[in-house]
Scaffold this active site. Structure first.
Site, PDB file in Angstrom:
ATOM      1  N   LYS A   1       0.839  -1.199   0.000  1.00 20.04           N
ATOM      2  CA  LYS A   1       0.000   0.000   0.000  1.00 20.04           C
ATOM      3  C   LYS A   1       0.877   1.254   0.000  1.00 20.04           C
ATOM      4  CE  LYS A   1      -3.570   2.276   2.709  1.00 20.04           C
ATOM      5  NZ  LYS A   1      -4.447   2.236   3.879  1.00 20.04           N
TER       6      LYS A   1
ATOM      7  N   HIS B   1      -4.952 -33.319  17.375  1.00 16.11           N
ATOM      8  CA  HIS B   1      -3.808 -34.125  17.812  1.00 16.11           C
ATOM      9  C   HIS B   1      -2.689 -33.242  18.337  1.00 16.11           C
ATOM     10  CE1 HIS B   1      -5.612 -37.789  16.167  1.00 16.11           C
ATOM     11  NE2 HIS B   1      -6.152 -36.941  15.306  1.00 16.11           N
TER      12      HIS B   1
ATOM     13  N   LYS C   1       9.180  -0.711  14.206  1.00 13.37           N
ATOM     14  CA  LYS C   1       9.751  -0.381  12.891  1.00 13.37           C
ATOM     15  C   LYS C   1      10.828   0.693  13.044  1.00 13.37           C
ATOM     16  CE  LYS C   1       5.550  -1.016  10.062  1.00 13.37           C
ATOM     17  NZ  LYS C   1       4.548  -0.331   9.247  1.00 13.37           N
TER      18      LYS C   1
ATOM     19  N   GLU D   1      -4.889  -6.603  14.857  1.00 16.25           N
ATOM     20  CA  GLU D   1      -4.398  -5.276  14.460  1.00 16.25           C
ATOM     21  C   GLU D   1      -5.539  -4.258  14.563  1.00 16.25           C
ATOM     22  OE1 GLU D   1      -0.886  -4.794  11.532  1.00 16.25           O
ATOM     23  OE2 GLU D   1      -2.582  -4.101  10.355  1.00 16.25           O
TER      24      GLU D   1
ATOM     25  N   GLY E   1      -4.918  -1.857   4.954  1.00 14.17           N
ATOM     26  CA  GLY E   1      -4.113  -2.985   4.462  1.00 14.17           C
ATOM     27  C   GLY E   1      -4.788  -4.325   4.702  1.00 14.17           C
ATOM     28  N   ARG E   2      -5.317  -4.531   5.913  1.00 13.12           N
ATOM     29  CA  ARG E   2      -5.893  -5.831   6.252  1.00 13.12           C
ATOM     30  C   ARG E   2      -7.268  -6.045   5.622  1.00 13.12           C
ATOM     31  NH1 ARG E   2      -4.877  -2.486  10.422  1.00 13.12           N
ATOM     32  NH2 ARG E   2      -6.569  -1.704  11.724  1.00 13.12           N
TER      33      ARG E   2
ATOM     34  N   GLU F   1      10.497  -4.683   4.560  1.00 13.89           N
ATOM     35  CA  GLU F   1      10.588  -6.088   4.148  1.00 13.89           C
ATOM     36  C   GLU F   1      10.293  -6.229   2.656  1.00 13.89           C
ATOM     37  OE1 GLU F   1       8.945  -4.898   6.774  1.00 13.89           O
ATOM     38  OE2 GLU F   1       8.871  -6.345   8.410  1.00 13.89           O
TER      39      GLU F   1
HETATM   40  O1  F6P Z   1       3.010  -3.369   9.819  1.00 14.61           O
HETATM   41  C1  F6P Z   1       1.681  -3.131   9.685  1.00 14.61           C
HETATM   42  C2  F6P Z   1       1.255  -2.786   8.288  1.00 14.61           C
HETATM   43  O2  F6P Z   1       1.193  -1.413   8.157  1.00 14.61           O
HETATM   44  C3  F6P Z   1      -0.070  -3.445   7.983  1.00 14.61           C
HETATM   45  O3  F6P Z   1      -1.143  -2.744   8.476  1.00 14.61           O
HETATM   46  C4  F6P Z   1      -0.002  -3.581   6.516  1.00 14.61           C
HETATM   47  O4  F6P Z   1      -0.941  -4.500   6.059  1.00 14.61           O
HETATM   48  C5  F6P Z   1       1.424  -4.023   6.329  1.00 14.61           C
HETATM   49  O5  F6P Z   1       2.142  -3.282   7.290  1.00 14.61           O
HETATM   50  C6  F6P Z   1       2.000  -3.840   4.967  1.00 14.61           C
HETATM   51  O6  F6P Z   1       1.964  -2.522   4.556  1.00 14.61           O
HETATM   52  P1  F6P Z   1       2.166  -2.120   3.042  1.00 14.61           P
HETATM   53  O7  F6P Z   1       1.078  -2.725   2.240  1.00 14.61           O
HETATM   54  O8  F6P Z   1       2.109  -0.618   3.031  1.00 14.61           O
HETATM   55  O9  F6P Z   1       3.515  -2.622   2.596  1.00 14.61           O
END
Ligand code: F6P
Length: 545
Positions: free
Chosen positions: A205, A382, A510, A351, A265-266, A211
């Site tokens: 987003k 199990h 972060k 979240e 995002g979620r 990452e």
């Molecule tokens: O770390 C939390 C977050 O901001 C989430 O809410 C989001 O889904 C994820 O990181 C990834 O964010 P992006 O889509 O901006 O890379």
């Protein structure tokens, strides 16, 4: 919490005292109509909530809680495009992403629906092209594999949905998901792939997430290294709200699928973030997935509170969290292809509702979101079911079951279903000491041995569950299921008077990681670190040499 909701919660607390001495075994014996009374259907989709610690009088008290929280007004503000995400001053409109084209929904006075459907049309052209082989690799080859690089909402929803709907792949590409910055993730994924037939989607987003940007850089180097720099354009596409950053990364604008800041995002699997799902199952099936979610939206928006599936599930969750003090909640799909469903719901729920101040910024003096976790049955039986049956914590759980499997493999599905039903039965009704003793005596055991063994074999029961049962895990049903949980989370956030749509709690870690990176990577000074972190960095350095 609003004063009227607080009052309703107090009434529920008093009502709990009436229920404390009553076991689910008694409640079922007293009322043969419990299933009819406590189940709701929406088409082929049924929620059985009869195995909960409730009686007829509980429901009006729960509904009073929703009314006291002014749930319907907040719901209507969300659907209407009001900026209910107050800390980020944003509307919350994932529901618009699955609404029909003819509908009009305004944000800041502008109808957003034409833009939503333009992006869907662009996704459809791209998906059809990749699947029919007219959108090709740099060497003119058909794409056999797609790697989605994203994390959190840009990974969990699409990865879960692609797995859930794998029977709908047809002759489409295989879809892989890379999220972790641990190089093992991308290394293991790329090791199995041929760059000449691999399409990389960079899904973020913000297009700033460390990452994702790190993995995207590694994937870019892999394509450029194996196929040459000129190949990069043909092998990449991006999904983002941050078009400027995508441009800087070097992905051409006709390969960018946008979305908007009013999609969290979620909640973004319904937007262009769903592109890997659409590539995996074809666009016709992706539209059915959206249609299923829209069906649940309409149900949530229009059904009376007492017959409203997300409302009932949300209120039951509050009942257990705030009145019974149950701290965790299990999601137990009897469906192997929903193996990542609990992981998606962990982000969606934790979240959203892992908050400790109200919408006005005051500290809450009541509990908010529970710990969400789970695994598919029968595997969980199990592993951790022992604790759910006989441990000291009561863990309410949702069981999910399809009536029809995709595979016709002997009696596999009958066995799966029998196990699912048996577990909710065992949890609700348990096994008394008298029953255990009778059984052991029947097996010829001595009285002394029975005395020693019986306490270990008693099941307390009275452990609450919901069961969601549906015809088949098809795209429409999956859309309904995900939307159901989105609205359940909304209901609980409304009762707790928290903002379910921000996530400030992820920021500190972060920021500290960015500060520590030069220390860990470049040998920077440890002087300003706390004693523990300094000691660990020094140990890390010594071991890494
Ligand atoms: O770390 C939390 C977050 O901001 C989430 O809410 C989001 O889904 C994820 O990181 C990834 O964010 P992006 O889509 O901006 O890379």
């Amino acid at each position: 919490m609003k004063a009227a909701a607080r009052q309703a919660l107090q009434a529920l607390q008093a009502h709990k005292a009436d229920l404390e001495g009553r076991h689910l075994r008694d409640l079922f014996a007293e009322d043969p109509q419990r299933f009819e009374r406590f189940s709701v259907s929406l088409g082929d989709f049924t929620l059985d909530f009869s195995k909960n610690r409730i009686v007829a009088e509980t429901l009006p008290l729960l509904i009073a809680l929703a009314e006291g929280a002014e749930l319907e007004a907040l719901r209507d503000r969300m659907f209407g495009g009001d900026a209910i995400n107050i800390t980020e001053k944003r509307a919350v409109l994932h529901t618009a992403l699955r609404a029909p084209a003819g509908q009009s929904i305004a944000v800041d006075g502008e109808n957003i629906m034409p833009g939503v459907h333009d992006v869907l049309a662009a996704m459809e052209r791209f998906v059809d092209g990749v699947r029919d082989g007219s959108v090709t690799s740099s060497a003119g080859k058909r794409f056999t594999d797609v790697v989605n690089i994203g994390i959190g909402g840009s990974d969990l929803g699409p990865a879960m949905a692609a797995m859930a709907l794998s029977p709908y792949r047809g002759d489409g590409p295989r879809v892989h998901f890379v999220s972790n910055v641990d190089g093992a993730h991308i290394a293991d994924t790329l090791a199995t792939l041929d760059p000449a037939t691999t399409l990389i989607l960079v899904a973020s987003k913000t297009f700033t997430t460390s990452e994702t940007m790190t993995n995207a850089g590694t994937a870019r180097a892999w394509i450029a290294g194996k196929l040459g720099e000129d190949a990069v354009g043909a092998h990449f596409a991006a999904i983002s709200t941050n078009l400027a950053k995508v441009g800087e990364f070097g992905i051409a604008m006709d390969r960018v699928f946008g979305f908007w800041d009013w999609v969290g995002g979620r909640y973004s699997v319904w937007a262009a973030i769903g592109l890997p799902v659409a590539l995996a199952i074809g666009f016709g099936n992706f539209r059915k997935f959206l249609a299923g979610a829209h069906l649940m939206d309409e149900h949530f928006r229009t059904a009376p509170l007492a017959e409203n599936i997300p409302v009932l599930m949300g209120l039951l969750g509050v009942w257990y969290r705030n009145v019974w003090d149950f701290r965790s909640y299990a999601i137990l799909p009897y469906d192997q292809r929903l193996a990542r469903f609990a992981a998606h719901l962990q982000q969606l729920d934790m979240e959203s509702n892992g908050k400790r101040v109200t919408r006005d910024g005051d500290s809450v003096d009541y509990e908010t979101g529970p710990v969400i976790w789970g695994e598919p049955g029968t595997n969980g039986q199990h592993a951790f079911f022992q604790l759910i049956h006989q441990g000291t914590d009561v863990i309410p759980a949702d069981f999910l079951l399809a009536a029809r499997p995709h595979e016709q493999l002997g009696d596999h599905h009958a066995k799966l279903a029998a196990n699912c039903l048996a577990q909710t039965e065992a949890l609700a009704f348990g096994k008394t000491e008298a029953e255990v003793r009778d059984e052991l005596a029947g097996s010829g055991m001595s009285d002394a041995d029975i005395d020693a063994l019986a306490p270990h074999k008693v099941f307390p029961g009275n452990r609450p569950t919901n069961t969601l049962i549906y015809r088949q895990l098809d795209p429409e049903t999956l859309g309904m299921l995900i939307a159901l949980y989105e609205h359940k989370v909304f209901v609980q956030g409304a009762v707790w008077d928290i903002n379910s749509f921000d996530q400030w709690g992820v920021e500190l870690g972060k920021a500290l990681a960015s500060r520590l990176l030069p220390v860990v990577r470049d040998g920077g000074s440890t002087e300003k670190l706390d004693a523990s972190t300094r000691g660990l960095v020094e140990r890390f350095r010594a071991l890494a040499d």
